[in-house]
Design a protein around this motif. Structure first.
Motif, PDB file in Angstrom:
ATOM      1  N   UNK A  93       0.806  -1.218   0.000  1.00  0.00           N
ATOM      2  CA  UNK A  93       0.000   0.000   0.000  1.00  0.00           C
ATOM      3  C   UNK A  93       0.845   1.276   0.000  1.00  0.00           C
ATOM      4  N   UNK A  94       1.910   1.379   0.812  1.00  0.00           N
ATOM      5  CA  UNK A  94       2.704   2.613   0.785  1.00  0.00           C
ATOM      6  C   UNK A  94       3.319   2.891  -0.592  1.00  0.00           C
ATOM      7  N   UNK A  95       3.789   1.870  -1.261  1.00  0.00           N
ATOM      8  CA  UNK A  95       4.386   2.021  -2.581  1.00  0.00           C
ATOM      9  C   UNK A  95       3.337   2.484  -3.593  1.00  0.00           C
ATOM     10  N   UNK A  96       2.165   1.896  -3.543  1.00  0.00           N
ATOM     11  CA  UNK A  96       1.069   2.285  -4.429  1.00  0.00           C
ATOM     12  C   UNK A  96       0.584   3.700  -4.104  1.00  0.00           C
ATOM     13  N   UNK A  97       0.478   4.017  -2.825  1.00  0.00           N
ATOM     14  CA  UNK A  97       0.064   5.377  -2.427  1.00  0.00           C
ATOM     15  C   UNK A  97       1.076   6.406  -2.921  1.00  0.00           C
ATOM     16  N   UNK A  98       2.354   6.095  -2.835  1.00  0.00           N
ATOM     17  CA  UNK A  98       3.379   7.008  -3.330  1.00  0.00           C
ATOM     18  C   UNK A  98       3.217   7.241  -4.829  1.00  0.00           C
ATOM     19  N   UNK A  99       2.948   6.186  -5.585  1.00  0.00           N
ATOM     20  CA  UNK A  99       2.733   6.338  -7.031  1.00  0.00           C
ATOM     21  C   UNK A  99       1.514   7.219  -7.302  1.00  0.00           C
ATOM     22  N   UNK A 100       0.459   7.041  -6.517  1.00  0.00           N
ATOM     23  CA  UNK A 100      -0.763   7.832  -6.701  1.00  0.00           C
ATOM     24  C   UNK A 100      -0.536   9.297  -6.329  1.00  0.00           C
ATOM     25  N   UNK A 101       0.133   9.535  -5.218  1.00  0.00           N
ATOM     26  CA  UNK A 101       0.411  10.908  -4.774  1.00  0.00           C
ATOM     27  C   UNK A 101       1.335  11.599  -5.774  1.00  0.00           C
ATOM     28  N   UNK A 102       2.335  10.880  -6.244  1.00  0.00           N
ATOM     29  CA  UNK A 102       3.259  11.432  -7.232  1.00  0.00           C
ATOM     30  C   UNK A 102       2.520  11.795  -8.510  1.00  0.00           C
ATOM     31  N   UNK A 103       1.599  10.959  -8.936  1.00  0.00           N
ATOM     32  CA  UNK A 103       0.812  11.248 -10.141  1.00  0.00           C
ATOM     33  C   UNK A 103      -0.037  12.504  -9.938  1.00  0.00           C
ATOM     34  N   UNK A 104      -0.676  12.622  -8.796  1.00  0.00           N
ATOM     35  CA  UNK A 104      -1.481  13.817  -8.511  1.00  0.00           C
ATOM     36  C   UNK A 104      -0.605  15.067  -8.523  1.00  0.00           C
ATOM     37  N   UNK A 105       0.578  14.956  -7.941  1.00  0.00           N
ATOM     38  CA  UNK A 105       1.503  16.090  -7.902  1.00  0.00           C
ATOM     39  C   UNK A 105       1.962  16.467  -9.308  1.00  0.00           C
ATOM     40  N   UNK A 106       2.259  15.478 -10.135  1.00  0.00           N
ATOM     41  CA  UNK A 106       2.683  15.747 -11.510  1.00  0.00           C
ATOM     42  C   UNK A 106       1.572  16.440 -12.292  1.00  0.00           C
ATOM     43  N   UNK A 107       0.349  15.989 -12.122  1.00  0.00           N
ATOM     44  CA  UNK A 107      -0.768  16.605 -12.833  1.00  0.00           C
ATOM     45  C   UNK A 107      -0.983  18.047 -12.375  1.00  0.00           C
ATOM     46  N   UNK A 108      -0.846  18.300 -11.080  1.00  0.00           N
ATOM     47  CA  UNK A 108      -0.971  19.671 -10.589  1.00  0.00           C
ATOM     48  C   UNK A 108       0.089  20.558 -11.239  1.00  0.00           C
ATOM     49  N   UNK A 109       1.318  20.071 -11.275  1.00  0.00           N
ATOM     50  CA  UNK A 109       2.406  20.846 -11.891  1.00  0.00           C
ATOM     51  C   UNK A 109       2.145  21.082 -13.376  1.00  0.00           C
ATOM     52  N   UNK A 110       1.692  20.062 -14.081  1.00  0.00           N
ATOM     53  CA  UNK A 110       1.433  20.202 -15.514  1.00  0.00           C
ATOM     54  C   UNK A 110       0.350  21.252 -15.782  1.00  0.00           C
ATOM     55  N   UNK A 111      -0.734  21.217 -15.013  1.00  0.00           N
ATOM     56  CA  UNK A 111      -1.813  22.199 -15.203  1.00  0.00           C
ATOM     57  C   UNK A 111      -1.325  23.608 -14.874  1.00  0.00           C
ATOM     58  N   UNK A 112      -0.558  23.729 -13.804  1.00  0.00           N
ATOM     59  CA  UNK A 112      -0.028  25.043 -13.432  1.00  0.00           C
ATOM     60  C   UNK A 112       0.935  25.547 -14.500  1.00  0.00           C
ATOM     61  N   UNK A 113       1.811  24.694 -14.965  1.00  0.00           N
ATOM     62  CA  UNK A 113       2.811  25.099 -15.953  1.00  0.00           C
ATOM     63  C   UNK A 113       2.153  25.544 -17.253  1.00  0.00           C
TER      64      UNK A 113
END
Length: 189
Positions: free
Chosen positions: A46-66
């Motif tokens: 679960x921690x590894x999967x949660x990290x992948x999910x959180x990282x994806x959310x963070x990447x999408x936030x950055x992409x939209x902002x950029x």
């Protein structure tokens, strides 16, 4: 979408809806339509999967902002485009909401993409504000770093106000108020 992607997307949704503790491996598997073997084939737990999910959310936030930060117009217009971009104010920020999850914040690995994203966002806004100040769009006395921090806080607080009122207009008012302060400051120049 393959099983790995379904698992990540399902975890993102469940973290959003239930938080880390409420996101069980069984719930992830059910939502993803994937079995336990598939989950543990792609992730160590679960921690590894949660990290992948959180990282994806963070990447999408950055992409939209950029996308807003590199759009047309002067620096102040691009800051305004970022603040005014279409958002679901009643849902809130998928990264910002994680700061309210004590289990995510207690785990340095899970917290890292959240910290890095807000540091990037604040830094990127500070850079745009500095450009706007140098170009004479904004008051020469404006502190880009402090103003960027205030704008990031306004976005997150705007989500809170919208959710508390059950009205996305509360977010829009916060944005327009912040932009009016930037404009008034530059008009006093």
């Amino acid at each position: 979408m393959d099983a790995r992607e379904r698992l990540i997307e399902s975890t993102r949704e469940l973290l959003w809806e239930r938080g880390y503790v409420g996101t069980s491996p069984k719930a992830i598997q059910r939502r993803a339509g994937a079995g336990q073997g598939s989950m543990y084939h792609h992730f160590h737990g679960k921690p590894d999967l949660a990290l992948a999910a959180i990282t994806r959310s963070a990447e999408e936030l950055r992409d939209r902002a950029e996308a807003a930060f590199t759009g047309p117009g002067g620096a102040a217009e691009r800051v305004a485009a970022y603040l005014r971009r279409e958002r679901d104010a009643l849902k809130g920020c998928p990264v910002g909401r994680l700061t309210q999850d004590p289990d995510v914040m207690a785990d340095p690995g899970l917290r890292r993409p959240v910290e890095e994203t807000f540091a990037w966002l604040t830094g990127r806004l500070a850079g745009l504000l500095a450009q706007g100040r140098a170009a004479g769009e904004l008051d020469a006395r404006l502190d880009p770093a402090a103003t960027a921090a205030a704008l990031v806080a306004m976005v997150q607080g705007g989500y809170v106000l919208a959710r508390a009122a059950g009205d996305p207009e509360a977010y829009a008012r916060a944005v327009e108020g912040a932009l009016a302060l930037l404009t008034r400051t530059s008009e006093r120049n």
